[in-house]
Motif scaffolding. Structure first.
Motif, PDB file in Angstrom:
ATOM      1  N   GLY A   6      -5.595   7.138   5.240  1.00  0.00           N
ATOM      2  CA  GLY A   6      -4.259   6.283   5.203  1.00  0.00           C
ATOM      3  C   GLY A   6      -4.556   4.816   4.983  1.00  0.00           C
ATOM      4  O   GLY A   6      -5.719   4.420   4.487  1.00  0.00           O
ATOM      5  N   GLY A   7      -3.589   3.971   5.111  1.00  0.00           N
ATOM      6  CA  GLY A   7      -3.562   2.624   4.583  1.00  0.00           C
ATOM      7  C   GLY A   7      -4.537   1.681   5.083  1.00  0.00           C
ATOM      8  O   GLY A   7      -5.177   1.958   6.437  1.00  0.00           O
ATOM      9  N   ARG A   8      -5.470   1.264   4.359  1.00  0.00           N
ATOM     10  CA  ARG A   8      -6.739   0.451   4.741  1.00  0.00           C
ATOM     11  C   ARG A   8      -6.219  -1.074   5.279  1.00  0.00           C
ATOM     12  O   ARG A   8      -5.608  -1.911   4.382  1.00  0.00           O
ATOM     13  N   PRO A   9      -6.552  -1.699   6.447  1.00  0.00           N
ATOM     14  CA  PRO A   9      -6.013  -2.939   6.933  1.00  0.00           C
ATOM     15  C   PRO A   9      -6.811  -4.127   6.433  1.00  0.00           C
ATOM     16  O   PRO A   9      -7.867  -3.963   5.844  1.00  0.00           O
ATOM     17  N   SER A  10      -6.067  -5.134   5.923  1.00  0.00           N
ATOM     18  CA  SER A  10      -6.714  -6.442   5.381  1.00  0.00           C
ATOM     19  C   SER A  10      -7.716  -7.100   6.492  1.00  0.00           C
ATOM     20  O   SER A  10      -8.373  -7.937   5.868  1.00  0.00           O
ATOM     21  N   THR A  11      -7.373  -6.839   7.920  1.00  0.00           N
ATOM     22  CA  THR A  11      -8.224  -7.356   8.780  1.00  0.00           C
ATOM     23  C   THR A  11      -9.416  -6.653   9.378  1.00  0.00           C
ATOM     24  O   THR A  11      -9.807  -7.140  10.397  1.00  0.00           O
ATOM     25  N   LEU A  12     -10.043  -5.666   8.663  1.00  0.00           N
ATOM     26  CA  LEU A  12     -10.917  -4.963   9.068  1.00  0.00           C
ATOM     27  C   LEU A  12     -12.367  -5.877   9.161  1.00  0.00           C
ATOM     28  O   LEU A  12     -12.481  -6.878   8.111  1.00  0.00           O
ATOM     29  N   ALA A  13     -12.787  -5.567  10.139  1.00  0.00           N
ATOM     30  CA  ALA A  13     -14.106  -6.851  10.456  1.00  0.00           C
ATOM     31  C   ALA A  13     -15.165  -6.306   9.642  1.00  0.00           C
ATOM     32  O   ALA A  13     -15.492  -5.415   9.486  1.00  0.00           O
ATOM     33  N   ALA A  14     -15.831  -7.722   9.146  1.00  0.00           N
ATOM     34  CA  ALA A  14     -16.737  -7.424   8.013  1.00  0.00           C
ATOM     35  C   ALA A  14     -18.154  -6.546   8.540  1.00  0.00           C
ATOM     36  O   ALA A  14     -18.537  -5.841   7.853  1.00  0.00           O
ATOM     37  N   ASP A  15     -18.493  -6.876   9.923  1.00  0.00           N
ATOM     38  CA  ASP A  15     -19.544  -6.275  10.449  1.00  0.00           C
ATOM     39  C   ASP A  15     -19.293  -4.922  10.882  1.00  0.00           C
ATOM     40  O   ASP A  15     -20.262  -4.022  10.980  1.00  0.00           O
ATOM     41  N   LYS A  16     -18.103  -4.294  10.570  1.00  0.00           N
ATOM     42  CA  LYS A  16     -17.743  -3.030  10.915  1.00  0.00           C
ATOM     43  C   LYS A  16     -17.777  -2.156   9.413  1.00  0.00           C
ATOM     44  O   LYS A  16     -17.702  -0.932   9.400  1.00  0.00           O
ATOM     45  N   LEU A  17     -17.525  -2.648   8.336  1.00  0.00           N
ATOM     46  CA  LEU A  17     -17.651  -2.249   7.164  1.00  0.00           C
ATOM     47  C   LEU A  17     -18.676  -1.229   6.638  1.00  0.00           C
ATOM     48  O   LEU A  17     -18.181  -0.521   6.032  1.00  0.00           O
ATOM     49  N   PRO A  18     -19.783  -1.241   6.992  1.00  0.00           N
ATOM     50  CA  PRO A  18     -20.761  -0.373   6.644  1.00  0.00           C
ATOM     51  C   PRO A  18     -20.611   1.077   6.951  1.00  0.00           C
ATOM     52  O   PRO A  18     -21.005   1.718   6.114  1.00  0.00           O
ATOM     53  N   TRP A  19     -19.826   1.295   8.064  1.00  0.00           N
ATOM     54  CA  TRP A  19     -19.570   2.663   8.410  1.00  0.00           C
ATOM     55  C   TRP A  19     -18.115   3.017   7.861  1.00  0.00           C
ATOM     56  O   TRP A  19     -18.145   4.322   8.474  1.00  0.00           O
ATOM     57  N   ILE A  20     -17.325   2.155   7.265  1.00  0.00           N
ATOM     58  CA  ILE A  20     -15.970   2.734   7.357  1.00  0.00           C
ATOM     59  C   ILE A  20     -15.694   2.648   5.675  1.00  0.00           C
ATOM     60  O   ILE A  20     -15.902   1.657   4.735  1.00  0.00           O
ATOM     61  N   TRP A  21     -15.112   3.997   5.168  1.00  0.00           N
ATOM     62  CA  TRP A  21     -14.717   4.037   3.831  1.00  0.00           C
ATOM     63  C   TRP A  21     -13.378   4.676   3.803  1.00  0.00           C
ATOM     64  O   TRP A  21     -12.808   5.236   4.721  1.00  0.00           O
ATOM     65  N   HIS A  22     -12.743   4.404   2.662  1.00  0.00           N
ATOM     66  CA  HIS A  22     -11.386   4.878   2.707  1.00  0.00           C
ATOM     67  C   HIS A  22     -11.204   5.460   1.167  1.00  0.00           C
ATOM     68  O   HIS A  22     -11.681   4.793   0.128  1.00  0.00           O
ATOM     69  N   THR A  23     -10.677   6.860   1.245  1.00  0.00           N
ATOM     70  CA  THR A  23     -10.197   7.622  -0.069  1.00  0.00           C
ATOM     71  C   THR A  23      -8.723   7.138  -0.322  1.00  0.00           C
ATOM     72  O   THR A  23      -8.333   7.824  -1.226  1.00  0.00           O
ATOM     73  N   SER A  24      -8.016   6.132   0.153  1.00  0.00           N
ATOM     74  CA  SER A  24      -6.680   5.966   0.050  1.00  0.00           C
ATOM     75  C   SER A  24      -6.227   4.811  -0.647  1.00  0.00           C
ATOM     76  O   SER A  24      -6.289   4.740  -1.920  1.00  0.00           O
ATOM     77  N   TRP A  25      -6.183   3.728   0.015  1.00  0.00           N
ATOM     78  CA  TRP A  25      -5.667   2.457  -0.761  1.00  0.00           C
ATOM     79  C   TRP A  25      -5.842   1.260   0.228  1.00  0.00           C
ATOM     80  O   TRP A  25      -5.753   1.409   1.518  1.00  0.00           O
ATOM     81  N   LEU A  26      -5.866  -0.149  -0.302  1.00  0.00           N
ATOM     82  CA  LEU A  26      -5.644  -1.198   0.434  1.00  0.00           C
ATOM     83  C   LEU A  26      -4.308  -1.441   0.533  1.00  0.00           C
ATOM     84  O   LEU A  26      -3.834  -1.489  -0.540  1.00  0.00           O
ATOM     85  N   SER A  27      -3.655  -1.658   1.683  1.00  0.00           N
ATOM     86  CA  SER A  27      -2.263  -1.880   1.811  1.00  0.00           C
ATOM     87  C   SER A  27      -1.679  -2.942   1.235  1.00  0.00           C
ATOM     88  O   SER A  27      -0.582  -2.691   0.740  1.00  0.00           O
ATOM     89  N   ARG A  28      -2.437  -4.030   1.034  1.00  0.00           N
ATOM     90  CA  ARG A  28      -1.698  -5.231   0.396  1.00  0.00           C
ATOM     91  C   ARG A  28      -1.735  -4.686  -1.237  1.00  0.00           C
ATOM     92  O   ARG A  28      -0.600  -5.235  -1.837  1.00  0.00           O
ATOM     93  N   GLU A  29      -2.445  -3.930  -1.753  1.00  0.00           N
ATOM     94  CA  GLU A  29      -2.179  -3.529  -3.126  1.00  0.00           C
ATOM     95  C   GLU A  29      -1.252  -2.717  -3.560  1.00  0.00           C
ATOM     96  O   GLU A  29      -0.686  -2.926  -4.750  1.00  0.00           O
TER      97      GLU A  29
END
Length: 403
Positions: free
Chosen positions: A140-163
């Motif tokens: 689902g929608g990927r938030p713009s506020t995702l913490a940088a240190d959590k990024l290595p384990w999080i992927w999205h096949t969806s979209w950046l909500s702002r886009e």
């Protein structure tokens, strides 16, 4: 419209479904200790978070159907192993989602988590994902506020909500060339979709008609009466309206918009406003609404022709974006698990995801960006009759976004 984008009556066999492709294997990584060791003969356990209750229940069904279609058309296997799909209800996407994710990891021993209908779900599970070091493939929608240190384990096949909002801004500016009123729900997905449009529209020289030039926010999910908000829009001064709503609230918004402003001010939106799952409920009130999304059911490419044929046969309905993001999540896990090996750990599968190349998707080819979201094309769609009923009909490509 170019020939390649025209609707065709597809006759491709469902067995020709395209799968994701992989560039190379995976890098070594520390073994994750939150999940018991498995062997090649054990099932690959995938924990799947989707709304099974609440205002986004239909969204959850879409995500589940897409993932399940991939399994059904690939022998029920991921990475060459029998897949065990364990589904948990994320509900409203906050504490319920965090509790469900914890159960999937600690009790069901999932090697990979996937799903998530809203930005709130990703925000709710990001700490747990990082702590347990389990890959999460969001749909689902990927938030713009995702913490940088959590990024290595999080992927999205969806979209950046702002886009999603940003993609249609230039088109709206060219089409209406005047002040635009913006409105949306007061949660992270609403903020991202609406503010993405606002920032891009202003950058294109557009003017926001709201008082103070700031969006109007409605309490979510409590707001069901949008008439007081829409009644403030003056058709003599406002040339267009942009919005983001989804699920049940989107039905009420579209119907009330038609009553208050229909035929007076054109409505533009992130494509979730007129999702195919709610178009029938919206009825003629949705006709003529222009939206942006990185998928349209009548895209003419080999992967989509095969996918659409299989989906229609399985569910007797036209596919929509959330079916595709669920399907692509399964394709990504499949490709990564193949590359990582027959008894791969969560860390090894996560590393393999980072080495995936271009994904041959029904939406068109895409790849993961440096922030683990898709680099993909967005399309302009318009609600109208397609010969079988009401649908979001492809108008044209808008732009390619991602980094």
């Amino acid at each position: 419209m170019p020939d390649r984008y025209r609707r065709r009556r597809w006759t491709a066999a469902a067995g020709l479904l395209a799968a994701a492709t992989v560039l190379a294997g995976c890098a070594g990584s520390a073994v994750d200790t939150s999940t018991p060791k498995t062997s090649a003969s054990d099932p690959l356990v995938v924990g799947y978070l989707v709304p099974q209750t609440g205002p986004y229940k239909a969204t959850g069904t879409d995500l589940l159907n897409g993932f399940q279609l991939y399994l059904d058309t690939h022998g029920g296997k991921l990475g060459g192993r029998t897949a065990k799909l364990v589904v948990q209800d994320e509900a409203e996407g906050k504490q319920t989602a965090a509790n469900a994710a914890k159960k999937l990891i600690e009790q069901d021993h999932a090697t990979v988590l996937a799903g998530g209908a809203t930005a709130d779900t990703t925000l709710s599970v990001q700490d747990l994902i990082a702590q347990k070091q389990i890959p999460f493939v969001g749909t689902g929608g990927r938030p713009s506020t995702l913490a940088a240190d959590k990024l290595p384990w999080i992927w999205h096949t969806s979209w950046l909500s702002r886009e999603v909002g940003a993609a249609i801004a230039e088109y709206v500016k060219t089409t209406v060339d005047g002040p635009v009123f913006v409105i949306g729900p007061d949660y992270q997905g609403g903020y991202d979709n609406v503010n993405g449009f606002v920032d891009a529209y202003k950058a294109a020289g557009g003017v926001i008609a709201n008082d103070g030039g700031k969006p109007t926010w409605t309490p979510w999910p409590a707001t069901t009466n949008f008439v007081p908000y829409l009644s403030k829009v003056d058709p003599a001064k406002v040339k267009g309206v942009f919005t983001f709503y989804a699920g049940t609230p989107a039905v009420g918004f579209v119907q009330q918009y038609a009553q208050v402003l229909g035929g007076k001010v054109p409505l533009f939106a992130a494509g979730f406003l007129t999702d195919e799952s709610i178009l029938e409920a919206q009825g003629a009130a949705a006709d003529g609404i222009h939206t942006s999304l990185p998928y349209a059911a009548d895209l003419d490419n080999p992967a989509n022709r095969a996918f659409s044929t299989a989906f229609t046969k399985a569910y007797n309905a036209s596919p929509r974006l959330l079916n595709v993001t669920g399907y692509d999540a399964a394709a990504v896990i499949d490709a990564a698990a193949i590359a990582a090996g027959p008894a791969a750990t969560p860390a090894e599968i996560n590393a393999a995801i980072g080495k995936l190349g271009q994904i041959d998707s029904p939406r068109g080819p895409w790849r993961f960006s440096k922030d683990h979201s898709p680099v993909q094309t967005y399309y302009l769609r318009k609600v109208g009759a397609d010969g079988r009923g009401r649908a979001n009909i492809l108008v044209q490509p808008l732009t390619t976004l991602g980094n």
